[in-house]
Write a protein that holds these residues in place. Structure first.
Motif, PDB file in Angstrom:
ATOM      1  N   ALA A 201     -12.576  -7.135  20.096  1.00  0.00           N
ATOM      2  CA  ALA A 201     -12.320  -6.800  18.694  1.00  0.00           C
ATOM      3  C   ALA A 201     -10.838  -6.766  18.336  1.00  0.00           C
ATOM      4  CB  ALA A 201     -12.948  -5.452  18.381  1.00  0.00           C
ATOM      5  N   PHE A 202      -9.945  -6.972  19.286  1.00  0.00           N
ATOM      6  CA  PHE A 202      -8.520  -6.817  19.018  1.00  0.00           C
ATOM      7  C   PHE A 202      -8.012  -7.822  17.976  1.00  0.00           C
ATOM      8  CE2 PHE A 202      -4.009  -7.525  20.080  1.00  0.00           C
ATOM      9  CZ  PHE A 202      -3.555  -6.242  19.850  1.00  0.00           C
ATOM     10  N   LYS A 203      -8.287  -9.109  18.178  1.00  0.00           N
ATOM     11  CA  LYS A 203      -7.785 -10.123  17.254  1.00  0.00           C
ATOM     12  C   LYS A 203      -8.393  -9.985  15.862  1.00  0.00           C
ATOM     13  CE  LYS A 203      -6.989 -15.054  16.813  1.00  0.00           C
ATOM     14  NZ  LYS A 203      -7.159 -16.365  17.424  1.00  0.00           N
ATOM     15  N   PRO A 204      -9.721  -9.814  15.714  1.00  0.00           N
ATOM     16  CA  PRO A 204     -10.256  -9.615  14.363  1.00  0.00           C
ATOM     17  C   PRO A 204      -9.732  -8.348  13.690  1.00  0.00           C
ATOM     18  CG  PRO A 204     -12.018 -10.218  15.860  1.00  0.00           C
ATOM     19  CD  PRO A 204     -10.796  -9.997  16.681  1.00  0.00           C
ATOM     20  N   ALA A 205      -9.484  -7.296  14.460  1.00  0.00           N
ATOM     21  CA  ALA A 205      -8.956  -6.065  13.875  1.00  0.00           C
ATOM     22  C   ALA A 205      -7.542  -6.281  13.345  1.00  0.00           C
ATOM     23  CB  ALA A 205      -8.974  -4.938  14.908  1.00  0.00           C
ATOM     24  N   LEU A 206      -6.726  -7.041  14.069  1.00  0.00           N
ATOM     25  CA  LEU A 206      -5.388  -7.364  13.583  1.00  0.00           C
ATOM     26  C   LEU A 206      -5.443  -8.197  12.307  1.00  0.00           C
ATOM     27  CD1 LEU A 206      -3.326  -8.113  16.819  1.00  0.00           C
ATOM     28  CD2 LEU A 206      -3.181  -6.137  15.313  1.00  0.00           C
ATOM     29  N   GLN A 207      -6.364  -9.143  12.270  1.00  0.00           N
ATOM     30  CA  GLN A 207      -6.514  -9.953  11.058  1.00  0.00           C
ATOM     31  C   GLN A 207      -6.959  -9.095   9.879  1.00  0.00           C
ATOM     32  OE1 GLN A 207      -9.266 -12.939  12.350  1.00  0.00           O
ATOM     33  NE2 GLN A 207      -7.674 -14.234  13.266  1.00  0.00           N
ATOM     34  N   LEU A 208      -7.866  -8.156  10.118  1.00  0.00           N
ATOM     35  CA  LEU A 208      -8.333  -7.270   9.059  1.00  0.00           C
ATOM     36  C   LEU A 208      -7.189  -6.385   8.548  1.00  0.00           C
ATOM     37  CD1 LEU A 208     -10.737  -6.185   7.418  1.00  0.00           C
ATOM     38  CD2 LEU A 208     -11.107  -4.548   9.265  1.00  0.00           C
ATOM     39  N   LEU A 209      -6.395  -5.846   9.465  1.00  0.00           N
ATOM     40  CA  LEU A 209      -5.268  -5.010   9.055  1.00  0.00           C
ATOM     41  C   LEU A 209      -4.239  -5.800   8.258  1.00  0.00           C
ATOM     42  CD1 LEU A 209      -4.654  -2.758  12.187  1.00  0.00           C
ATOM     43  CD2 LEU A 209      -5.503  -2.064   9.946  1.00  0.00           C
ATOM     44  N   SER A 210      -3.962  -7.003   8.684  1.00  0.00           N
ATOM     45  CA  SER A 210      -2.990  -7.804   7.927  1.00  0.00           C
ATOM     46  C   SER A 210      -3.530  -8.130   6.537  1.00  0.00           C
ATOM     47  CB  SER A 210      -2.630  -9.078   8.688  1.00  0.00           C
ATOM     48  OG  SER A 210      -3.757  -9.925   8.788  1.00  0.00           O
ATOM     49  N   ALA A 211      -4.843  -8.368   6.407  1.00  0.00           N
ATOM     50  CA  ALA A 211      -5.427  -8.619   5.089  1.00  0.00           C
ATOM     51  C   ALA A 211      -5.353  -7.369   4.219  1.00  0.00           C
ATOM     52  CB  ALA A 211      -6.876  -9.083   5.235  1.00  0.00           C
TER      53      ALA A 211
ATOM     54  N   VAL B 122      -2.556  -4.190  -0.276  1.00  0.00           N
ATOM     55  CA  VAL B 122      -1.762  -3.050  -0.722  1.00  0.00           C
ATOM     56  C   VAL B 122      -0.547  -3.527  -1.518  1.00  0.00           C
ATOM     57  CG1 VAL B 122      -0.300  -1.162   0.096  1.00  0.00           C
ATOM     58  CG2 VAL B 122      -2.555  -1.497   1.086  1.00  0.00           C
ATOM     59  N   SER B 123       0.017  -4.637  -1.136  1.00  0.00           N
ATOM     60  CA  SER B 123       1.183  -5.137  -1.864  1.00  0.00           C
ATOM     61  C   SER B 123       0.819  -5.620  -3.265  1.00  0.00           C
ATOM     62  CB  SER B 123       1.857  -6.265  -1.078  1.00  0.00           C
ATOM     63  OG  SER B 123       0.981  -7.373  -0.999  1.00  0.00           O
ATOM     64  N   VAL B 124      -0.443  -5.952  -3.498  1.00  0.00           N
ATOM     65  CA  VAL B 124      -0.893  -6.426  -4.809  1.00  0.00           C
ATOM     66  C   VAL B 124      -1.240  -5.261  -5.740  1.00  0.00           C
ATOM     67  CG1 VAL B 124      -2.670  -7.805  -5.975  1.00  0.00           C
ATOM     68  CG2 VAL B 124      -1.757  -8.548  -3.783  1.00  0.00           C
ATOM     69  N   LEU B 125      -1.567  -4.095  -5.182  1.00  0.00           N
ATOM     70  CA  LEU B 125      -1.987  -2.942  -5.986  1.00  0.00           C
ATOM     71  C   LEU B 125      -0.828  -2.397  -6.815  1.00  0.00           C
ATOM     72  CD1 LEU B 125      -4.139  -0.974  -3.393  1.00  0.00           C
ATOM     73  CD2 LEU B 125      -4.969  -2.292  -5.331  1.00  0.00           C
ATOM     74  N   PRO B 126      -1.145  -1.800  -7.958  1.00  0.00           N
ATOM     75  CA  PRO B 126      -0.084  -1.185  -8.763  1.00  0.00           C
ATOM     76  C   PRO B 126       0.506   0.041  -8.056  1.00  0.00           C
ATOM     77  CG  PRO B 126      -2.189  -1.165  -9.936  1.00  0.00           C
ATOM     78  CD  PRO B 126      -2.421  -1.792  -8.613  1.00  0.00           C
ATOM     79  N   ALA B 127       1.711   0.402  -8.423  1.00  0.00           N
ATOM     80  CA  ALA B 127       2.431   1.496  -7.768  1.00  0.00           C
ATOM     81  C   ALA B 127       1.757   2.841  -7.998  1.00  0.00           C
ATOM     82  CB  ALA B 127       3.869   1.542  -8.262  1.00  0.00           C
ATOM     83  N   ASP B 128       1.061   3.021  -9.117  1.00  0.00           N
ATOM     84  CA  ASP B 128       0.386   4.297  -9.385  1.00  0.00           C
ATOM     85  C   ASP B 128      -0.729   4.566  -8.383  1.00  0.00           C
ATOM     86  OD1 ASP B 128       2.034   4.638 -11.521  1.00  0.00           O
ATOM     87  OD2 ASP B 128       0.583   3.890 -13.010  1.00  0.00           O
ATOM     88  N   LEU B 129      -1.401   3.542  -7.913  1.00  0.00           N
ATOM     89  CA  LEU B 129      -2.485   3.730  -6.942  1.00  0.00           C
ATOM     90  C   LEU B 129      -1.968   3.950  -5.524  1.00  0.00           C
ATOM     91  CD1 LEU B 129      -5.043   1.038  -8.138  1.00  0.00           C
ATOM     92  CD2 LEU B 129      -5.173   3.511  -8.445  1.00  0.00           C
ATOM     93  N   ILE B 130      -0.786   3.447  -5.246  1.00  0.00           N
ATOM     94  CA  ILE B 130      -0.240   3.540  -3.887  1.00  0.00           C
ATOM     95  C   ILE B 130       0.383   4.902  -3.625  1.00  0.00           C
ATOM     96  CG2 ILE B 130       1.465   2.558  -2.313  1.00  0.00           C
ATOM     97  CD1 ILE B 130       1.043  -0.115  -3.695  1.00  0.00           C
ATOM     98  N   GLN B 131       0.938   5.555  -4.638  1.00  0.00           N
ATOM     99  CA  GLN B 131       1.601   6.840  -4.447  1.00  0.00           C
ATOM    100  C   GLN B 131       0.594   7.889  -3.989  1.00  0.00           C
ATOM    101  OE1 GLN B 131       3.474   7.666  -8.144  1.00  0.00           O
ATOM    102  NE2 GLN B 131       5.232   6.339  -7.727  1.00  0.00           N
ATOM    103  N   PHE B 132       0.982   8.633  -2.979  1.00  0.00           N
ATOM    104  CA  PHE B 132       0.103   9.641  -2.382  1.00  0.00           C
ATOM    105  C   PHE B 132       0.444  11.003  -2.975  1.00  0.00           C
ATOM    106  CE2 PHE B 132      -1.246  12.465   1.083  1.00  0.00           C
ATOM    107  CZ  PHE B 132      -2.538  11.997   1.242  1.00  0.00           C
TER     108      PHE B 132
END
Length: 119
Positions: free
Chosen positions: A64-74, A79-89
């Protein structure tokens, strides 16, 4: 004190007790190594059971290592596409989040170790 109690018990033995002790003092029955083979077989099964779960975990992680890395990169790409209001914790959610993480970890450990308690 203990030696007096033991010697008193030794003096109080009756005929049935002496006969029973004589039976236990007799020679063991010859089994041509059958008992040793059974014990070896049981120990081998116990060893295999103890090694099966960690080995399966390592193999599963390797698969599962390679598919998990691909999933994390996706996911990071999303996250980079989401607006800043949704990203702020929110800062007030931090205590609840830590409680949820610790509680989930405790529940996972309990569920993981319940089968080990049954053996």
């Amino acid at each position: 004190m203990i030696s007096k109690v033991i010697s008193m018990v030794e003096r109080m033995k009756d005929d049935d007790r002496l006969a029973l002790e004589a039976l236990f003092r007799s020679e063991p029955i010859a089994d041509d190594g059958f008992s040793a083979r059974v014990v070896r077989s049981i120990r081998r099964r116990i060893l295999l059971r103890r090694l099966a779960l960690p080995l399966a975990l390592v193999v599963g992680l390797l698969i599962a290592f390679k598919p998990a890395l691909q999933l994390l990169s996706a996911l990071f790409g999303l996250v980079s596409v989401l607006p800043a209001d949704l990203i702020q914790f929110p800062a007030d959610a931090l205590p609840q989040l830590s409680t949820l993480i610790v509680g989930g970890a405790v529940i996972a450990m309990v569920l993981f170790f319940i089968p080990a308690l049954e053996d």
